[in-house]
Design a protein around this motif. Structure first.
Motif, PDB file in Angstrom:
ATOM      1  N   LEU A   1      -6.180  94.226  66.126  1.00 35.77           N
ATOM      2  CA  LEU A   1      -6.080  94.394  64.682  1.00 35.77           C
ATOM      3  C   LEU A   1      -5.361  93.174  64.142  1.00 35.77           C
TER       4      LEU A   1
ATOM      5  N   TYR B   1      -4.768  84.521  59.565  1.00 38.11           N
ATOM      6  CA  TYR B   1      -4.470  85.833  60.145  1.00 38.11           C
ATOM      7  C   TYR B   1      -3.417  85.736  61.244  1.00 38.11           C
TER       8      TYR B   1
ATOM      9  N   SER C   1     -12.052  89.205  71.558  1.00 32.54           N
ATOM     10  CA  SER C   1     -11.817  90.241  70.542  1.00 32.54           C
ATOM     11  C   SER C   1     -11.309  89.601  69.249  1.00 32.54           C
ATOM     12  N   ILE C   2     -10.508  88.566  69.374  1.00 38.29           N
ATOM     13  CA  ILE C   2     -10.016  87.855  68.181  1.00 38.29           C
ATOM     14  C   ILE C   2     -11.165  87.110  67.505  1.00 38.29           C
TER      15      ILE C   2
ATOM     16  N   TYR D   1      -7.160  93.538  56.625  1.00 34.85           N
ATOM     17  CA  TYR D   1      -7.167  93.713  58.072  1.00 34.85           C
ATOM     18  C   TYR D   1      -8.558  93.444  58.638  1.00 34.85           C
ATOM     19  N   ARG D   2      -8.600  92.989  59.899  1.00 33.96           N
ATOM     20  CA  ARG D   2      -9.856  92.781  60.612  1.00 33.96           C
ATOM     21  C   ARG D   2      -9.686  93.345  62.016  1.00 33.96           C
ATOM     22  N   ILE D   3     -10.693  94.039  62.515  1.00 29.76           N
ATOM     23  CA  ILE D   3     -10.660  94.620  63.859  1.00 29.76           C
ATOM     24  C   ILE D   3     -11.680  93.905  64.737  1.00 29.76           C
ATOM     25  N   GLY D   4     -11.287  93.601  65.969  1.00 27.59           N
ATOM     26  CA  GLY D   4     -12.196  92.984  66.927  1.00 27.59           C
ATOM     27  C   GLY D   4     -12.165  93.718  68.249  1.00 27.59           C
TER      28      GLY D   4
ATOM     29  N   ALA E   1     -13.126  89.645  65.602  1.00 25.18           N
ATOM     30  CA  ALA E   1     -12.460  90.088  64.373  1.00 25.18           C
ATOM     31  C   ALA E   1     -12.653  89.075  63.260  1.00 25.18           C
TER      32      ALA E   1
END
Length: 158
Positions: free
Chosen positions: A154, A90, A48-49, A2-5, A52
């Motif tokens: 997310l 992703y 935000s993407i 997972y990656r959060i931005g 991430a």
């Protein structure tokens, strides 16, 4: 994996411009100032993407000194960023967006914004949250001088 931005964007109002938020046109409203169409919601979503994915910010990919992006449709920005996301392997797990505006009232357009954003990101609308906040007459947003959007995303590996 997972990656959060996270991203925030703010644009002031400007006479003579159309107001577009989350890809939805708000007729009979004063628009926002910016190099592109100034869709503050889609800018926060796209950035935000990018965050991430550790790919930089909007200015790196869509510079405001490039005439190509003058008046550019922010839906195209999100589509291009979504393509980068897919190329990195992703997909969106979920995205939460908050829009700060004293006007216009957003409650009647939130479902449409969610649908547009979901379509651009090739995900289900249930994975997209859009909330409105008035700022209770505080600061430039509450005083009706600007609109701000915040996005947290997310991503998960396909």
């Amino acid at each position: 994996m997972y990656r959060i931005g996270f991203s925030e964007d703010i644009h002031p109002f400007k006479e003579g411009r159309k107001l577009v938020l989350g890809g939805v046109l708000f007729p009979n409203e004063i628009g926002l100032d910016g190099h592109s169409d100034a869709d503050v919601v889609l800018h926060a979503v796209a950035e935000s993407i990018l965050g991430a994915l550790a790919l930089g910010d909007l200015g790196k990919h869509f510079p405001d000194n490039d005439p190509k992006y003058k008046g550019y449709d922010s839906k195209k920005i999100v589509q291009e960023v979504s393509s980068m996301m897919k190329n990195e392997g992703y997909i969106v797990s979920n995205i939460d967006i908050q829009v700060g505006a004293s006007h216009p009232k957003l409650e009647g357009s939130i479902f449409e914004m969610r649908s547009v954003i979901a379509s651009l990101l090739e995900t289900d609308a249930e994975n997209v949250s859009v909330k409105a906040m008035s700022f209770n007459k505080c600061g430039v947003i509450g005083e009706g001088k600007a609109i701000k959007a915040t996005s947290i995303v997310l991503l998960r590996r396909k």
